[in-house]
Design an enzyme around this catalytic site. Structure first.
Site, mmCIF file in Angstrom:
data_model
loop_
_atom_site.group_PDB
_atom_site.id
_atom_site.type_symbol
_atom_site.label_atom_id
_atom_site.label_comp_id
_atom_site.label_asym_id
_atom_site.label_seq_id
_atom_site.Cartn_x
_atom_site.Cartn_y
_atom_site.Cartn_z
ATOM 1 C CG MET A 1 1.613 -1.754 -12.140
ATOM 2 S SD MET A 1 0.567 -2.446 -13.414
ATOM 3 C CE MET A 1 -1.029 -1.905 -12.881
ATOM 4 N N GLY A 2 3.328 2.491 -10.410
ATOM 5 C CA GLY A 2 3.399 3.951 -10.371
ATOM 6 C C GLY A 2 2.068 4.586 -10.017
ATOM 7 C CG HIS B 1 -2.350 5.527 -3.957
ATOM 8 N ND1 HIS B 1 -2.245 4.611 -2.936
ATOM 9 C CD2 HIS B 1 -2.714 4.817 -5.053
ATOM 10 C CE1 HIS B 1 -2.550 3.410 -3.386
ATOM 11 N NE2 HIS B 1 -2.826 3.495 -4.676
ATOM 12 N N GLY C 1 -1.273 4.674 -0.137
ATOM 13 C CA GLY C 1 -1.218 3.221 0.048
ATOM 14 C C GLY C 1 0.185 2.720 -0.291
ATOM 15 C CG HIS C 2 1.609 2.830 -4.319
ATOM 16 N ND1 HIS C 2 0.733 3.632 -5.005
ATOM 17 C CD2 HIS C 2 1.537 1.610 -4.893
ATOM 18 C CE1 HIS C 2 0.149 2.924 -5.966
ATOM 19 N NE2 HIS C 2 0.611 1.696 -5.911
ATOM 20 C CD GLN D 1 0.006 -6.278 -13.951
ATOM 21 O OE1 GLN D 1 1.192 -6.486 -13.713
ATOM 22 N NE2 GLN D 1 -0.821 -5.858 -13.013
ATOM 23 C CB VAL E 1 -3.791 3.380 2.823
ATOM 24 C CG1 VAL E 1 -3.863 4.830 3.277
ATOM 25 C CG2 VAL E 1 -2.593 2.691 3.485
HETATM 26 O O1 PAF Z 1 -0.349 -4.402 -7.839
HETATM 27 C C1 PAF Z 1 0.283 -3.912 -8.786
HETATM 28 O O2 PAF Z 1 0.473 -2.692 -8.873
HETATM 29 C C2 PAF Z 1 0.817 -4.812 -9.870
HETATM 30 O O3 PAF Z 1 -0.053 -5.856 -10.137
HETATM 31 C C3 PAF Z 1 2.244 -5.345 -9.581
HETATM 32 C C4 PAF Z 1 2.267 -6.256 -8.359
HETATM 33 C C5 PAF Z 1 3.185 -4.187 -9.380
HETATM 34 C C6 PAF Z 1 2.738 -6.165 -10.775
HETATM 35 O O4 PAF Z 1 2.782 -5.409 -11.943
#
Ligand code: PAF
Length: 293
Positions: free
Chosen positions: A31-32, A35, A37-38, A62, A183
């Site tokens: 979701m942008g 950091h 971790g991503h 969500q 992380v």
């Molecule tokens: O973990 C997230 O950032 C979100 O729940 C995901 C998996 C990208 C779905 O929108």
């Protein structure tokens, strides 16, 4: 690296890259507000696939009505830079209208992917009704759009990872789901896009979440294998710091069911709210974390 907004353009670009590179497509859904971790997910995805797609989409389905959808950090420029440096081929950054149709905006309803009640309505799902239906819906859409071979998710959202694996199994998606380690900042705080909401004072209090988990793990290693004792210790630690604890639970890692006598590798999970005094307002930030015992 290309930044693509529309589903049609993304499909076209993936087809082109597939004919050029002849390999697997790896997807990192996010979701942008990226950091480290991503970054670790993107780097792993880069190593294991010829084509790397990072999706950046704050998914409205969500978020509950009183949650932080509107104020969720949106930092596309900085995110794209991180993706480029990590070697992504494509950043898919659609708008809600690229993803959901007119019917959704008019009626606030769409076709949903709903995992079984008992799996989604505990832990995080208890306080966030509908959250995991929204997650599974967008993740299924991203799987169908990208036709990826592998997809990467962080273990900080362990319940999400468990549910996505269940969905992939139940719906026969031919996709390998790869869970990647949490992380942490050097002081132990699990990296999260929501950490950007924390003032220095709130951040200090938030540290008690990871500290409580580590304390419980230490006790477990010393032979305390009563889940309730571990939970009480963790709770006391956090409540002492003024945190509003939503849940502290110990579950079996394979079934995600509560366990009273945790086996090695069982998972202890916490969700807690830290209040943040911005000077104008007192807000609360919901954080989650977990540790394998
Ligand atoms: O973990 C997230 O950032 C979100 O729940 C995901 C998996 C990208 C779905 O929108």
């Amino acid at each position: 690296m290309k930044i693509i907004n529309s589903v049609e353009d993304l499909r076209k670009e993936i087809r082109t890259l597939k004919t050029q590179k002849q390999g697997t497509v790896g997807l990192v859904p996010t979701m942008g507000a990226l950091h480290n971790g991503h970054l670790s997910l993107i780097e792993k995805c880069r190593k294991e696939n010829e084509i790397v797609v990072v999706s950046i989409f704050v998914n409205p389905t969500q978020f509950g009505p009183n949650e932080d959808y509107d104020k969720y950090p949106r930092t596309l420029e900085a995110d794209a830079k991180i993706c480029k440096e990590a070697g992504a081929d494509i950043v898919f950054a659609p708008s809600p209208r690229d993803i959901y149709d007119e019917y959704y905006f008019k009626n606030k309803e769409t076709t949903l992917v709903c995992p079984p009640y008992d799996v989604v309505n505990k832990l995080c799902g208890k306080s966030r009704p509908g959250h995991f239906d929204g997650v599974c819906t967008i993740v299924s859409k991203l799987f169908n759009i990208t036709k990826c071979d592998k997809a990467y998710f962080g273990k900080k959202d362990y319940q999400q990872l468990f549910i996505i694996k269940k969905m992939v199994c139940d719906l026969n998606f031919d996709i390998e789901i790869i869970g990647c380690p949490i992380v942490r900042e050097t002081d132990g705080l699990a990296m999260s896009s929501r950490n950007t909401y924390l003032t220095p004072d709130a951040r200090k209090k938030a540290l008690s979440i990871s500290a409580a988990l580590h304390r419980a793990k230490e006790l477990y290693k010393k032979g305390v294998n009563e889940a309730q004792t571990l939970i009480d210790t963790a709770l006391a630690y956090m409540e002492n710091q003024g945190l509003n604890v939503e849940y502290t639970e110990v579950v079996d890692i394979d079934t995600f069911e509560k366990t009273d006598k945790p086996k090695t590798g069982a998972l202890m999970l916490i969700a807690a709210r830290v209040s943040v005094d911005t000077g104008e307002d007192i807000d609360s930030v919901r954080l989650i974390d977990n540790i394998e015992l």
